[in-house]
Design a protein around this motif. Structure first.
Motif, mmCIF file in Angstrom:
data_model
loop_
_atom_site.group_PDB
_atom_site.id
_atom_site.type_symbol
_atom_site.label_atom_id
_atom_site.label_comp_id
_atom_site.label_asym_id
_atom_site.label_seq_id
_atom_site.Cartn_x
_atom_site.Cartn_y
_atom_site.Cartn_z
ATOM 1 N N PRO A 1 36.965 -20.095 0.798
ATOM 2 C CA PRO A 1 37.901 -19.302 -0.025
ATOM 3 C C PRO A 1 38.360 -18.030 0.676
ATOM 4 N N ASN A 2 39.649 -17.859 0.743
ATOM 5 C CA ASN A 2 40.222 -16.642 1.325
ATOM 6 C C ASN A 2 40.390 -15.611 0.211
ATOM 7 N N ASN A 3 39.247 -15.081 -0.251
ATOM 8 C CA ASN A 3 39.236 -14.240 -1.450
ATOM 9 C C ASN A 3 38.809 -12.809 -1.185
ATOM 10 N N VAL A 4 38.775 -12.389 0.073
ATOM 11 C CA VAL A 4 38.383 -11.017 0.414
ATOM 12 C C VAL A 4 39.598 -10.292 0.964
ATOM 13 N N GLU A 5 39.899 -9.163 0.390
ATOM 14 C CA GLU A 5 40.991 -8.297 0.850
ATOM 15 C C GLU A 5 40.384 -7.075 1.532
ATOM 16 N N PHE A 6 40.577 -6.985 2.841
ATOM 17 C CA PHE A 6 40.032 -5.866 3.612
ATOM 18 C C PHE A 6 41.080 -4.755 3.688
ATOM 19 N N GLN A 7 40.626 -3.541 3.404
ATOM 20 C CA GLN A 7 41.496 -2.371 3.440
ATOM 21 C C GLN A 7 40.843 -1.277 4.275
#
Length: 471
Positions: free
Chosen positions: A314-320
């Motif tokens: 799952p591409n469910n991590v948003e890095f900021q």
């Protein structure tokens, strides 16, 4: 005569390296050299006949058959004959040379002929033009000359996967390394080399011998293995601590979680697996180098997972890349089921984070030093934030050694029952008979075990603080 021939062989061997052609011709033309060379060729001919009798049998492994099929090295006398013209060699030597070459050609042609089937195993697996096809439910794959069944959901090792290689010596891990399977690469260690091509197409979880004959266990890397062996920037949240943080936060599939302090990306991966494809994780990191490292580690694991399971992670991590203390706009309009903080001064970001945390939800804080815990609690007292400190814990993990007791000769120790008036001879005979029935050593319950803490223990990693929001 035998001693004289042995000295002559040694002398001829030295002449091969000296490249003295004239002297070599004179020696080969002498009768003593002819006798020595003929005896040497006949001994190698006998060795070739004995190797033909050692063909692959049902109880032989493939590595043994490979050792048998290898070409023998040339003797010093054969090297001499290859350097000299044929007119200076005796007829007996020429006849033996032609006979030896002919036998070698016949052996190579027999190995290359696919219609030749030898051994019971080959007879069972050979499929000629008249054999029937096997049903798809009982599909088989050939791996290194062996037939291995493919179970439902099983996949063979392919290029790009992350693997773990480990070697245990005296029941302890002496070598462990994570590597990515790539064509043309090789696994190097103090115990030898394994080419990556030898691993491709193999099932996971098997032993392969190195160039030095040491068995190395090869398996796929789990998420725990990956976070412990990937390239790091800062220190990671160790799996034992990450598991307890997930329990504190009560993370489940579909949750929306905030993480502050991406670090090397270990906690981001654990959160990503916990929330699943229906959830999401917002990971914020203030340092740019740590932000890049966490993104690389996350993408590398997703790529390996796709090759391993043939489906997307799952591409469910948003890095900021931002600072939560001054980036409240990043959280605008968002609500989180839980928060994970891995910062040096977490009490400075709590005023920005808490308004976006659901009431009654948990904020888990990862701190390395007890002085940081004191600063956090003191900051909460002075700021008056609506949170309760429910727990401050440390998670120790103590490894144990539990192994059967062995004697110095490598045999199992056995429990000795007290003699209750029985005949010692009959007792020994009965115990010998019971042990002889079991191929794995003494019968069940007859071997004592040693149990003690492992000499290599994991030291302190972090303190975990559980904060709960109230209204």
């Amino acid at each position: 005569m035998a001693v004289h021939a042995a000295h002559r062989c040694t002398y001829l061997h030295r002449l091969v390296h000296s490249r003295n052609r004239d002297l070599l011709v004179k020696l080969v033309q002498s009768s003593c050299s002819r006798i020595c060379f003929t005896a040497s060729m006949r001994s190698y001919e006998d060795d070739g006949q004995s190797q033909e009798s050692l063909k692959l049998r049902p109880n032989q492994t493939e590595s043994q058959a490979l050792l048998i099929s290898r070409k023998r090295p040339l003797s010093p006398l054969e090297r001499i004959s290859s350097l000299l013209p044929q007119d200076v060699l005796s007829p007996e030597v020429m006849q033996l040379r032609e006979q030896t070459h002919q036998e070698q050609h016949e052996e190579e042609a027999e190995k290359c002929d696919p219609a030749v089937v030898t051994g019971e195993e080959d007879l069972e697996t050979y499929t000629g033009p008249g054999t029937a096809e096997e049903p798809k439910a009982a599909a088989f794959q050939r791996v290194e000359g062996q037939v291995c069944p493919t179970l439902l959901g099983e996949s063979l090792l392919t290029s790009g996967e992350l693997l773990i290689a480990e070697y245990r010596k005296n029941r302890r891990v002496a070598f462990r390394k994570m590597f990515q399977l790539q064509p043309g690469s090789r696994l190097q260690s103090s115990w030898g080399i394994i080419m990556h091509e030898d691993l491709m197409g193999q099932p996971a979880g098997r032993f392969l011998k190195t160039s030095r004959g040491v068995p190395i266990f090869i398996r796929r890397a789990s998420l725990e293995d990956y976070v412990l062996h990937f390239k790091r920037g800062p220190a990671i949240a160790y799996p034992k601590d990450a598991a307890n943080m997930l329990l504190m936060m009560d993370v489940m599939e579909g949750d929306c979680v905030l993480e502050s302090g991406s670090g090397s990306g270990a906690m981001s991966l654990f959160l990503s697996r916990a929330v699943g494809s229906k959830g999401s994780v917002l990971s914020v990191e203030v340092r740019e180098d740590h932000h890049r490292r966490s993104v690389k580690n996350y993408e590398r694991w997703r790529m390996s997972w796709a090759l391993r399971r043939e489906q997307e992670w799952p591409n469910n991590v948003e890095f900021q890349h931002a600072d939560l203390c001054s980036s409240s706009s990043l959280l605008a309009g968002r609500g989180f089921h839980s928060v994970a903080l891995d910062l040096i001064h977490p009490h400075l970001v709590l005023p920005t984070v808490l308004p976006h945390l659901h009431p009654g939800a948990v904020c888990a804080v990862y701190l390395a030093n007890i002085t940081q815990v004191v600063d956090l609690l003191e900051g909460l007292r002075c700021s008056g934030l609506p949170v309760l400190c429910e727990r401050v814990i440390e998670v120790p993990v103590r490894d144990w050694v539990v192994d059967p007791a062995l004697q110095k000769n490598g045999q199992y120790c056995t429990r000795k029952a007290p003699n209750l008036g029985e005949d010692p001879r009959s007792q020994e005979e009965s115990s010998d008979g019971a042990n002889g029935e079991n191929n794995f050593g003494p019968a069940f319950g007859n071997v004592p075990y040693i149990a003690r803490p492992h000499p290599e223990q994991m030291s302190h990693t972090a303190f975990l603080v559980k904060l709960r929001k109230f209204v």
